[in-house]
Design a protein around this motif. Structure first.
Motif, PDB file in Angstrom:
ATOM      1  N   ASP A  42       0.853  -1.185   0.000  1.00 49.41           N
ATOM      2  CA  ASP A  42       0.000   0.000   0.000  1.00 49.41           C
ATOM      3  C   ASP A  42       0.900   1.251   0.000  1.00 49.41           C
ATOM      4  O   ASP A  42       2.001   1.202   0.556  1.00 49.41           O
ATOM      5  N   PRO A  98      -2.027  -2.712  13.175  1.00 53.60           N
ATOM      6  CA  PRO A  98      -3.008  -1.923  12.420  1.00 53.60           C
ATOM      7  C   PRO A  98      -3.796  -2.772  11.429  1.00 53.60           C
ATOM      8  O   PRO A  98      -5.007  -2.611  11.284  1.00 53.60           O
ATOM      9  N   GLN A  99      -3.122  -3.702  10.767  1.00 55.55           N
ATOM     10  CA  GLN A  99      -3.801  -4.555   9.787  1.00 55.55           C
ATOM     11  C   GLN A  99      -4.675  -5.605  10.485  1.00 55.55           C
ATOM     12  O   GLN A  99      -5.771  -5.915  10.026  1.00 55.55           O
ATOM     13  N   LYS A 101      -6.228  -5.311  13.207  1.00 57.06           N
ATOM     14  CA  LYS A 101      -7.437  -4.714  13.784  1.00 57.06           C
ATOM     15  C   LYS A 101      -8.592  -4.664  12.796  1.00 57.06           C
ATOM     16  O   LYS A 101      -9.738  -4.561  13.182  1.00 57.06           O
ATOM     17  N   ASN A 102      -8.265  -4.734  11.488  1.00 55.16           N
ATOM     18  CA  ASN A 102      -9.326  -4.718  10.479  1.00 55.16           C
ATOM     19  C   ASN A 102     -10.029  -6.072  10.377  1.00 55.16           C
ATOM     20  O   ASN A 102     -10.978  -6.238   9.641  1.00 55.16           O
ATOM     21  N   GLU A 103      -9.529  -7.056  11.047  1.00 57.96           N
ATOM     22  CA  GLU A 103     -10.032  -8.434  10.892  1.00 57.96           C
ATOM     23  C   GLU A 103     -10.074  -9.064  12.291  1.00 57.96           C
ATOM     24  O   GLU A 103      -9.082  -9.565  12.782  1.00 57.96           O
ATOM     25  N   ASN A 104     -11.248  -8.970  12.942  1.00 55.52           N
ATOM     26  CA  ASN A 104     -11.344  -9.373  14.350  1.00 55.52           C
ATOM     27  C   ASN A 104     -10.872 -10.792  14.633  1.00 55.52           C
ATOM     28  O   ASN A 104     -10.403 -11.091  15.715  1.00 55.52           O
TER      29      ASN A 104
END
Ligand SMILES: NC(=O)c1ccc[n+]([C@@H]2O[C@H](COP(=O)([O-])OP(=O)(O)OC[C@H]3O[C@@H](n4cnc5c(N)ncnc54)[C@H](O)[C@@H]3O)[C@@H](O)[C@H]2O)c1
Length: 273
Positions: A42, A98-99, A101-104
């Protein structure tokens, strides 16, 4: 006398450059007249940087997935043509907080831990680092010079304290929705062996390989969590990003010319108690 910490004119490849520490690092490198080559899946944050003009003009961004061998190999064909010499590699890329946290599901209990997520973390944190480092070593060997820094974590030395994420009524702490999953712990521990192997393997080629084990870096985590974690750290606080960047600069620069195969612990004393 020349400054041994100087990175002036040095070409420094940073994997995971779009991340929290990556951004601090490449901005430091540019400010101190080095040339950062920025690798990440990214580039949104890189393009928000105050250095974006310099980065775009010098074509320093390589937006690739480091787990894709073809993408990595093609990128290094370009890097080889475009830059005379690569002095350093800093491997920051990871499936980190950070990444996650987007996917519990990344924070599921061990018994319920999804095998695909386990493999995904190891794929980025170890296999991706393997692919990038393999290409960099080929370039460094030609020049008989190089320094590689691999980012590990304090949990490569101690096990996570599972309680700091859970509610604590005594301090009116409700707990947090994240934790340190086993996939992260195992892959970050693997980084230590990876670094030590390469340190002895590449020593005769004047290529040094070290790792860093920082404890948590403050990045606006919930206040009560920070308080709870800080009680586990003799210096009584989380790290500041620049304290980790300083350790990276020490290890990539000639200031650490006799240091290889070491794991620099930057943890406020977290792992000694
Ligand atoms: N921040 C901390 O508190 C802390 C503490 C100890 C260790 N670390 C380690 O430091 C390093 C940097 O941490 P951070 O906080 O900047 O993490 P971050 O999540 O902000 O950055 C990681 C970067 O890696 C990139 N990435 C992920 N998968 C990729 C892939 N397949 N291909 C290319 N790039 C990919 C992400 O896009 C992201 O920009 C990590 O290795 C982390 O484990 C961080």
């Amino acid at each position: 006398m020349t400054n041994p910490f100087s990175i002036k004119g040095k070409t420094i490849i940073i994997s995971g450059a779009n991340g929290f520490l990556g951004r601090h690092l490449f901005e430091y490198v540019i400010k101190n007249n080095g040339i950062p080559i920025l690798i990440d899946i990214d580039d949104k944050n890189i393009l928000k940087s105050r250095c974006k003009k310099f980065i775009k003009n010098k074509k320093l961004i390589f937006k690739i997935d480091i787990t894709n061998n073809t993408e990595v190999k093609n990128t290094f064909k370009i890097i080889k043509k475009r830059f005379k010499k690569v002095h350093s590699l800093v491997n920051l890329a990871a499936l980190a907080m950070p990444q996650m946290k987007n996917e519990n599901n990344y924070f599921n209990s061990f018994e319920n831990y999804n095998f695909e997520l386990w493999k995904n973390a190891n794929d980025i944190n170890l296999n991706g680092i393997f692919l990038v480092t393999q290409e960099v070593v080929k370039l460094m060997k030609k020049n008989n010079y190089g320094s590689i820094v691999n980012m590990s974590s304090d949990i490569s030395i101690i096990s996570p304290d599972h309680d700091i994420y859970k509610p604590d009524l005594k301090m009116n702490y409700k707990g947090v929705k994240f934790n340190t999953p086993i996939s992260y712990v195992v892959s970050k521990t693997g980084i230590l062996g990876f670094s030590r192997y390469l340190a002895t393997y590449l020593a005769k080629k004047n290529i040094r390989v070290n790792s860093i084990s920082p404890s948590g870096v403050y990045n606006k985590q919930p206040q009560k969590f920070v308080q709870k974690l800080s009680t586990k750290i003799p210096l009584g606080r989380m790290a500041k990003p620049e304290e980790v960047i300083n350790a990276i600069i020490y290890l990539i620069s000639d200031a650490s010319s006799f240091t290889t195969g070491s794991n620099l612990v930057v943890d406020g004393g977290r792992t000694i108690i």
